[in-house]
Design a protein around this motif. Structure first.
Motif, PDB file in Angstrom:
ATOM      1  N   TYR A 133     -41.207 -20.996  31.320  1.00  0.00           N
ATOM      2  CA  TYR A 133     -41.525 -20.265  32.024  1.00  0.00           C
ATOM      3  C   TYR A 133     -42.798 -20.481  31.173  1.00  0.00           C
ATOM      4  O   TYR A 133     -44.198 -19.710  32.059  1.00  0.00           O
ATOM      5  N   TYR A 134     -43.449 -19.639  30.287  1.00  0.00           N
ATOM      6  CA  TYR A 134     -44.566 -19.513  30.230  1.00  0.00           C
ATOM      7  C   TYR A 134     -45.960 -20.879  30.121  1.00  0.00           C
ATOM      8  O   TYR A 134     -47.103 -20.612  30.954  1.00  0.00           O
ATOM      9  N   ALA A 135     -45.304 -21.979  29.657  1.00  0.00           N
ATOM     10  CA  ALA A 135     -45.827 -23.254  29.808  1.00  0.00           C
ATOM     11  C   ALA A 135     -46.028 -23.026  31.465  1.00  0.00           C
ATOM     12  O   ALA A 135     -47.067 -24.240  31.262  1.00  0.00           O
ATOM     13  N   LYS A 136     -45.503 -23.776  32.314  1.00  0.00           N
ATOM     14  CA  LYS A 136     -45.705 -23.554  33.403  1.00  0.00           C
ATOM     15  C   LYS A 136     -46.775 -22.608  33.879  1.00  0.00           C
ATOM     16  O   LYS A 136     -47.395 -23.047  34.925  1.00  0.00           O
ATOM     17  N   ARG A 137     -46.527 -21.755  33.040  1.00  0.00           N
ATOM     18  CA  ARG A 137     -47.741 -20.351  33.754  1.00  0.00           C
ATOM     19  C   ARG A 137     -48.941 -20.662  32.755  1.00  0.00           C
ATOM     20  O   ARG A 137     -49.918 -19.497  32.630  1.00  0.00           O
TER      21      ARG A 137
END
Ligand code: ATP
Ligand code: PRP
Length: 216
Positions: A133-137
């Motif tokens: 989730y954080y990597a995608k952002r």
């Protein structure tokens, strides 16, 4: 692998998650005409016969369900989408959303606590989901793996955020936390071993149709 306890000719094994999912899966199975022949919450037996000839239940931890199904130790399984997303592989079919044990995966934290995109600590049981989730952002998050009571982490300075399941929101509220970002909706799914879907096609297909009918 074939399960050894129940020969192929004699039926199929359905692995159901213990706890909250079991509580909601039992009435659903009952509507489909499938009742355990023993009280699953009291019996110490691990393989339980049902009123549907040839269908046996095993009641296990939610996180163990995909493992049993992938190895063919169970032909089918019922577990949460959160568990499936967090599981390392997805070597099974997922034919039905059972629409039970519904909740949401969310980011939450203490109100007013700002974080920098380069320095955010996230406590969660869902390390893989949170990392993705954080990597995608494009946010560099330090993921701190916990096994329960995630809501405690921001209160004692372990993390600025948590990723956890939210249903009524009562647990967040009771701890002064607020929901901040919605990751996805969660419900329980029926999963099927790939080889069993071929070798026991008639039995499994019939069962899927019966359960699907009982969802209506
Ligand atoms: P384990 O003991 O293996 O860690 P658990 O304590 O997470 O399991 P439960 O709390 O019974 O077991 O939750 C099992 C599943 O139920 C979760 O994976 C999720 O799919 C669903 N679930 C969890 N919390 C909620 C909730 N508050 N509302 C609805 N469904 C939930
Ligand atoms: C789950 C989840 C939250 C709570 C959310 O915990 O981890 O803590 O439910 O539900 P709510 O929004 O309705 O309050 P659970 O009750 O399963 O306990 P656990 O932490 O032992 O898994």
């Amino acid at each position: 692998m074939n399960n050894k306890l129940i020969p192929e000719s004699e039926g199929i094994i359905l692995a159901v998650s213990k706890g909250r999912i079991l509580d909601q899966a039992l009435p659903l199975l009952e509507r489909a005409g499938i009742c355990p022949k023993e009280d699953v919450n009291k019996s110490r037996k691990l393989v339980i016969e049902t009123t549907r000839a040839g269908l046996h239940l095993v009641v296990i931890r939610p996180t163990d369900v995909p493992t049993f199904v992938e190895y063919g130790a169970a032909d089918l399984g019922i577990t949460g989408k959160d568990v499936l997303m967090e599981h390392d592989s997805s070597d099974y079919y997922e034919p039905l959303d059972l629409k039970i044990a519904k909740c949401r995966l969310m980011v939450a934290g203490l109100p007013g606590v700002e974080v920098s995109n380069n320095r955010i600590r996230v406590a969660t049981k869902y390390a893989k989901i949170a990392r993705d989730y954080y990597a995608k952002r494009g946010i560099q998050a330090e993921i701190i793996k916990l096994y329960g009571s995630m809501e405690l982490a921001p209160l004692v300075g372990l993390s600025e955020r948590i990723v956890d399941l939210v249903d009524t929101g009562n647990t967040l509220k009771a701890n002064g936390l607020v929901p901040m970002e919605d990751i996805c909706e969660i419900s329980s799914r029926l999963i099927v071993n790939k080889a069993a879907m071929k070798t026991k096609h008639a039995l499994i297909k019939q069962l899927i149709v019966t359960i699907e009918d009982s969802l209506r």
